[in-house]
Motif scaffolding. Structure first.
Motif, short mmCIF file in Angstrom:
data_model
loop_
_atom_site.label_atom_id
_atom_site.label_comp_id
_atom_site.label_asym_id
_atom_site.label_seq_id
_atom_site.Cartn_x
_atom_site.Cartn_y
_atom_site.Cartn_z
N PRO A 4 0.80 -1.22 0.00
CA PRO A 4 0.00 0.00 0.00
C PRO A 4 0.84 1.28 0.00
O PRO A 4 0.38 2.32 -0.47
N VAL A 5 2.06 1.18 0.52
CA VAL A 5 2.92 2.37 0.49
C VAL A 5 3.38 2.61 -0.95
O VAL A 5 3.31 3.72 -1.47
N GLU B 134 1.85 1.86 -3.52
CA GLU B 134 0.69 2.29 -4.31
C GLU B 134 0.60 3.82 -4.41
O GLU B 134 0.15 4.35 -5.41
N VAL B 135 1.05 4.51 -3.35
CA VAL B 135 0.97 5.98 -3.41
C VAL B 135 2.35 6.63 -3.52
O VAL B 135 2.46 7.82 -3.76
N ASP B 136 3.42 5.84 -3.35
CA ASP B 136 4.77 6.40 -3.34
C ASP B 136 5.74 5.38 -3.94
O ASP B 136 6.24 4.49 -3.25
N ALA C 266 8.68 5.45 -4.80
CA ALA C 266 10.07 5.40 -4.32
C ALA C 266 10.27 4.25 -3.34
O ALA C 266 11.37 3.75 -3.17
N SER D 24 0.99 -7.14 4.11
CA SER D 24 0.34 -7.56 2.86
C SER D 24 1.29 -8.36 1.99
O SER D 24 0.92 -9.36 1.38
N LYS E 287 -3.51 -9.68 9.96
CA LYS E 287 -2.20 -10.15 9.49
C LYS E 287 -1.10 -9.91 10.52
O LYS E 287 -1.18 -8.91 11.24
N MET F 35 -6.74 -1.19 1.71
CA MET F 35 -5.72 -0.15 1.92
C MET F 35 -5.41 0.03 3.41
O MET F 35 -6.30 0.12 4.25
N THR G 170 3.11 10.84 2.25
CA THR G 170 2.78 9.48 1.82
C THR G 170 1.68 8.89 2.70
O THR G 170 0.73 8.28 2.21
N LYS H 32 -1.65 10.38 1.91
CA LYS H 32 -2.16 9.87 0.62
C LYS H 32 -2.79 8.49 0.78
O LYS H 32 -3.76 8.16 0.11
N MET H 33 -2.19 7.70 1.66
CA MET H 33 -2.75 6.36 1.90
C MET H 33 -4.14 6.47 2.53
O MET H 33 -5.09 5.82 2.11
#
Ligand code: SF4
Ligand code: SF4
Lengths: 168, 293
Positions: free
Chosen positions: A38-39, A41-43, A45, A77, B156, B192, B205, B208-209
């Protein structure tokens, strides 16, 4: 670019000695971890597959001096889906621990560790106890002594006592 | 039923409505909660610095509950993960247990592996059970629609949770919603992560998540996002205004902890019992809908 003279072929073994690091060599670079992250997914880098690769190649300095592992949200994940059973989340945690042992700490985590040393918890309760009382919630005692003792046993008390933050 | 309530750090300071509603709901359901004063931080935030120190802290908490013969429920999902993982290792890895007990010795404690740790939501779903909850409902929430956020650490790593709920297709929280008569509305970005654990590392970041999920939930006809972890709430409720400002958007999406929602169905008072007045984004529409039925 990879500078061969800077590689540390033993780095992989250092990671493998950490809890969860054992299976890093099983990675066949499929990229499932990155696709699940998920990180990422938006970043973009932040790329777990790349970090695993860098470890296997022995790029110790590059990895430890980067922001990489500090950006892992620890969501697991990747680890759930890795077809090779690589414990990627644990490896990110291991990298942070190795970095700390090499004198590199991210300020955010340094602050967290220090607060817990001071209060036995992440946040000072202080005046909040009055608010809690108004809501008829029990007061929270601040008893950091056993936690301080644990820090001393493990030898991380020195880390929090130096108010200086190591990262430039 | 009787459990040690493990509050951790965030709930008793930043999630007062979560704690309050949990206590009231448990009271209604006949679940006894015991506060153990000596409990500390679970160990999770220290693990990034030293996994070992984090696990010793977790084991200490387990040992304290064992001394009183109590199983533990947690409200924070990161506490659940850390305590469950330490417990899993302590029960299955004698080397780990001995090593940890070696450290605990100087604190006058020992852990023998006799405690069960569960997240509050899992305890309700698995041990208390949907049927018993259904029998206690006095105000069915028919016609109410909400969405669920499971968060990461509740599901998880599935291995430490004995694969109780499937991380690729979870159902426990949705079932806990639907037992009240309400409807759980699905949305696309449900997996997410909230981004809470990297807020202090790279705020942009992290926000944004959180935004991804707020966008996805808001595109549905849903009255609130219901969740079970204080970190997630910090992101979706605490930072919602900031996200609206920085990304020039608007959600006004109420964020509810699950026991706040369940409490409505149990006939508890939203203001006095369930802490709705402490919410930053008021669930006005949802409450009005309940009143006007
Ligand atoms: S999912 Fe596993 S095997 Fe695939 S790249 Fe990531 S670590 Fe390697
Ligand atoms: S655990 Fe870290 S690397 Fe793995 S998917 Fe989550 S954020 Fe990405």
């Amino acid at each position: 670019m990879i500078e061969v003279n800077k590689l540390d072929p033993k780095f992989r073994y250092e990671v493998m000695r950490e809890r969860g690091g054992e299976k890093i060599s099983h990675c066949f670079t499929c990229g499932t971890c990155t696709a699940s992250c998920p990180v990422n997914e938006v970043d973009e880098a932040f790329n777990p597959r790349k970090i695993i690769r860098m470890i296997v190649l022995g790029m110790k300095d590059n990895v430890l001096n980067s922001d990489f592992m500090w950006l892992c949200a620890g969501c697991s994940s990747c680890q759930e889906r890795c077809p090779q059973g690589v414990s990627i989340t644990d490896i990110m945690m291991a990298l942070k621990n190795i970095a700390v042992r090499n004198g590199i700490t991210h300020p955010a985590f340094q602050v967290q560790a220090s607060e817990i040393y001071k209060f036995g918890r992440l946040y000072e309760v202080g005046d909040l106890n009055d608010r809690r009382e108004k809501l008829e919630l029990p007061r929270i005692p601040e008893k950091p002594e056993p936690i301080r003792k644990i820090y001393e046993l493990i030898g991380i008390d020195k880390l929090v006592e130096s108010e200086e933050i190591n990262q430039e | 039923m009787k459990y040690a309530l493990f509050l951790g750090c965030t709930v008793p300071t930043r999630g007062l409505n979560y704690e309050l509603s949990t206590r009231k709901v448990c009271d209604k359901l006949g679940i006894e909660l015991v506060d153990i004063e000596e409990f500390s931080c679970c160990g999770f935030p220290v693990r990034s610095t030293s996994n070992e120190a984090g696990f010793v802290m977790a084991m200490r908490n387990l040992a304290l509950a064992e001394k009183q013969n109590l199983d533990i429920i947690t409200l924070c999902s990161a506490c659940a993960e850390t305590l469950v993982e330490a417990n899993h290792l302590a029960k299955n890895d004698p080397e780990f247990r001995n090593e940890m007990n070696g450290k605990l010795k100087s604190l006058g404690l020992k852990y023998n592996g006799n405690v069960e740790v569960k997240h509050f939501a899992r305890m309700l779903h698995q041990d208390y059970g949907l049927d018993k909850i259904r029998a206690k409902i006095t105000t069915p929430l028919d016609g109410i629609t909400v969405s669920t956020h499971y968060g990461c650490h509740y599901l998880k790593p599935s291995e430490i949770y004995d694969h109780y709920d499937d991380p690729e297709n979870p159902h426990s929280l949705d079932e806990l919603i639907e037992v009240t008569g309400a409807k759980a509305v699905p949305y696309s970005d449900w997996q997410m992560c909230c981004g809470g654990s990297i807020l202090g590392v790279k705020e942009e970041t992290s926000l944004k998540m959180a935004k991804k999920k707020l966008d996805s939930v808001s595109s549905k006809d849903t009255g609130a996002l219901v969740l079970i972890c204080p970190f997630c709430s910090v992101m979706y409720e605490g930072n919602q205004k900031k996200i609206e400002r920085e990304f020039e958007t608007e959600y006004k999406l109420p964020i509810l902890y699950y026991p706040m929602f369940l409490g409505l169905a149990l006939g508890l008072d939203p203001k006095d019992d369930l802490g709705f007045k402490l919410s930053r984004i008021k669930a006005k529409n949802l409450l009005a809908r309940l009143e006007n039925r």
